[in-house]
Design a protein around this motif. Structure first.
Motif, short mmCIF file in Angstrom:
data_model
loop_
_atom_site.label_atom_id
_atom_site.label_comp_id
_atom_site.label_asym_id
_atom_site.label_seq_id
_atom_site.Cartn_x
_atom_site.Cartn_y
_atom_site.Cartn_z
N THR A 35 23.19 66.95 59.54
CA THR A 35 22.07 66.02 59.38
C THR A 35 21.13 66.56 58.31
O THR A 35 20.75 67.74 58.35
CB THR A 35 21.33 65.86 60.72
N TYR A 47 20.24 70.41 60.76
CA TYR A 47 21.03 70.95 61.86
C TYR A 47 22.46 70.45 61.76
O TYR A 47 22.74 69.46 61.08
CB TYR A 47 20.42 70.62 63.23
N VAL A 49 25.98 69.69 64.19
CA VAL A 49 26.49 69.46 65.55
C VAL A 49 28.01 69.62 65.53
O VAL A 49 28.68 69.08 64.65
CB VAL A 49 26.12 68.04 66.05
N ARG A 54 24.72 70.24 70.27
CA ARG A 54 24.34 68.84 70.19
C ARG A 54 23.06 68.80 69.37
O ARG A 54 22.44 69.82 69.11
CB ARG A 54 24.14 68.22 71.57
N SER A 55 22.64 67.61 68.97
CA SER A 55 21.41 67.51 68.20
C SER A 55 20.23 67.83 69.10
O SER A 55 20.28 67.62 70.31
CB SER A 55 21.27 66.12 67.58
N TYR A 89 15.13 61.99 59.16
CA TYR A 89 16.48 62.21 58.65
C TYR A 89 16.93 61.01 57.84
O TYR A 89 16.76 59.87 58.25
CB TYR A 89 17.46 62.47 59.80
#
Length: 176
Positions: A35, A47, A49, A54-55, A89
């Motif tokens: 992301t 980040y 995943v 996980r986010s 994002y």
């Protein structure tokens, strides 16, 4: 491009592959999502995943994970909830990497490998990795936010020759 109406909502990326032949080490593929911020859509990911994460806000999750394939259809599934993803994002890139345990492997070495990207019943992408047969990792999809804030899909099947860790830093780069 997609982006009809209000843009994308919940999208699933599904991955399949057959298990290794008897006596060989397990074949292990992973879906990875990176992301990127609105301010740096091609910079470092904010980040990443994958199967062990996980986010932070729970909008990108692994719903199903396999370390061996199984040969029973789509055995690994990642869910991306674009309708809930923060406006901070602006880009998400999704790819697939092959773990290199037991020696180098490429997509050409994998049996019955394939990826499917869907939003509800609408197929956005179906690919068998044939065009990246010599690669050890590949991006498959790019999701970007348009000026109105709606998320759009773009097919982005592009091969890389890197391990899963290095791939996470390369996958969002601008194609040369």
């Amino acid at each position: 491009m997609s982006g009809v109406g209000e843009g994308l909502g919940k999208v699933e990326v599904r991955l399949r592959w057959d298990p290794s032949p008897y006596g060989e080490p397990p074949r292990h593929l992973d879906i990875i999502a990176a992301t990127y911020s609105v301010d740096a859509p091609h910079g470092r990911p904010v980040y990443v995943v994958h199967y062990e994460s996980r986010s932070p806000d729970g909008t990108i999750n692994m719903d199903r994970h396999s370390e061996t394939g199984m040969g029973l259809g789509f055995v690994e599934v990642m869910r991306l909830e674009f309708d809930r993803l923060s406006s901070a994002y602006g880009r998400v890139v999704v790819g697939v990497a092959i773990h290199q345990d037991g020696g180098p492997r490429t997509f050409g070495d994998m049996s019955n490998a394939g990826v499917l990207v869907v939003e509800g019943y609408r197929r956005l992408l179906a690919d068998d990795f044939a065009q990246v047969a010599d690669a050890t990792a590949a991006t498959v999809a790019e999701f970007t936010r348009d000026a109105s804030g709606a998320w759009e899909f773009r097919e982005m099947v592009r091969g890389f020759d890197s391990d899963p860790v290095l791939f996470t830093s390369e996958m969002g780069s601008v194609p040369q």
